[in-house]
Design an enzyme around this catalytic site. Structure first.
Site, short mmCIF file in Angstrom:
data_model
loop_
_atom_site.label_atom_id
_atom_site.label_comp_id
_atom_site.label_asym_id
_atom_site.label_seq_id
_atom_site.Cartn_x
_atom_site.Cartn_y
_atom_site.Cartn_z
N CYS A 50 0.85 -1.18 0.00
CA CYS A 50 0.00 0.00 0.00
C CYS A 50 0.89 1.24 0.00
CB CYS A 50 -0.96 0.00 1.19
SG CYS A 50 -0.36 0.82 2.67
N GLU A 51 0.47 2.21 -0.78
CA GLU A 51 1.33 3.39 -0.94
C GLU A 51 1.25 4.33 0.26
OE1 GLU A 51 0.11 5.15 -4.61
OE2 GLU A 51 -1.50 6.31 -3.71
N HIS A 52 0.30 4.10 1.13
CA HIS A 52 0.17 4.99 2.29
C HIS A 52 1.08 4.61 3.44
CE1 HIS A 52 -4.03 5.53 0.43
NE2 HIS A 52 -3.27 6.54 0.07
N HIS A 53 1.34 3.31 3.57
CA HIS A 53 2.15 2.84 4.70
C HIS A 53 3.34 1.99 4.24
CE1 HIS A 53 -2.01 3.44 6.19
NE2 HIS A 53 -1.39 4.03 7.19
N GLN A 72 -5.53 -0.40 -3.69
CA GLN A 72 -6.21 -1.55 -4.30
C GLN A 72 -7.11 -1.14 -5.47
OE1 GLN A 72 -8.04 -4.14 -1.41
NE2 GLN A 72 -9.41 -5.03 -2.95
N HIS A 118 -5.29 -6.05 4.12
CA HIS A 118 -4.27 -5.01 4.23
C HIS A 118 -3.60 -5.05 5.61
CE1 HIS A 118 -5.48 -2.51 0.62
NE2 HIS A 118 -6.42 -3.42 0.68
N CYS A 175 -1.84 -2.82 6.89
CA CYS A 175 -1.95 -1.55 7.60
C CYS A 175 -3.25 -1.48 8.40
CB CYS A 175 -1.81 -0.36 6.65
SG CYS A 175 -3.01 -0.30 5.33
#
Ligand SMILES: [Zn+2]
Length: 199
Positions: A89-92, A130, A158, A160
């Site tokens: 995931c690009e956020h975490h 996703q 996920h 995260c």
């Protein structure tokens, strides 16, 4: 219907620079001793792992498919389901993983079945959300095969969400992309029932 930005664009090759020094710095910042035995080679391992897990940016889809697109008189649904995928995931920058179900309604052009999981990998090995991953797989097949429609469903978990934040270990996230004929109820229902069929 066609997306303006082609998904087949490849970005320049990954930097040959290593992220190992930065990883060592991160370890120290986290209060670890990067010099202790167990961590001694961790920065190099992380460098290798991260480069592999983001290698999808630098892959030419046409080379992956390698000519395995065939003209045939066929206008039925082709479905490959339960394709395992692993992404970040690009956020975490934490993993999310699960299964992809990919279908298309052929218009006299089919692709070698083994190529579909390879295409999924190309887009999964990037920093993703996703929803975008789902769309990119669908658009790629639309561009390559000019089919009557494409349907893609991703079921994922996920880390995260599982390891931090809401800590919901068993909640899954489902995303779908329905293009062309798959926007119509009949085709979509056929796809969904094929996905649900356990064999
Ligand atoms: Zn995340």
């Amino acid at each position: 219907m066609k997306s303006k930005a082609s998904v087949k664009v490849i970005t320049p090759k990954a930097s040959s620079k290593s992220i190992a020094p930065q990883v060592a710095e991160i370890l120290a910042t986290l209060g670890e001793d990067p010099q202790r035995e167990g961590l001694l080679h961790t920065p190099e391992r992380v460098d290798k792992a991260m480069k592999f897990l983001t290698s999808g940016y630098h892959v030419d889809i046409d080379r992956v498919v390698n000519g395995a697109v065939y003209e045939v008189q066929y206008d039925e649904m082709v479905i490959v389901k339960d394709i395992e995928f692993f992404s970040l995931c690009e956020h975490h920058m934490l993993p999310f993983y699960g299964k992809a179900h990919v279908a298309y309604l052929a218009r006299n052009k089919v692709i070698g079945l083994s190529k579909i999981p390879r295409i999924v990998d190309v887009f999964a090995r990037r920093l993703q959300i996703q929803e975008r991953l789902t769309q990119q797989i669908a658009r790629c097949l639309l561009e390559m095969l000019d089919p009557l429609g494409v349907g893609v469903i991703l079921e994922a978990q996920h880390f995260c969400m599982m390891m931090r934040g809401v800590e919901k270990q068993h909640s899954g996230t489902v995303t779908s992309a329905m293009l062309g004929e798959f926007k119509h109820k009949e085709t979509r229902d056929e796809f969904l029932s094929l996905v649900r069929q356990r064999g």
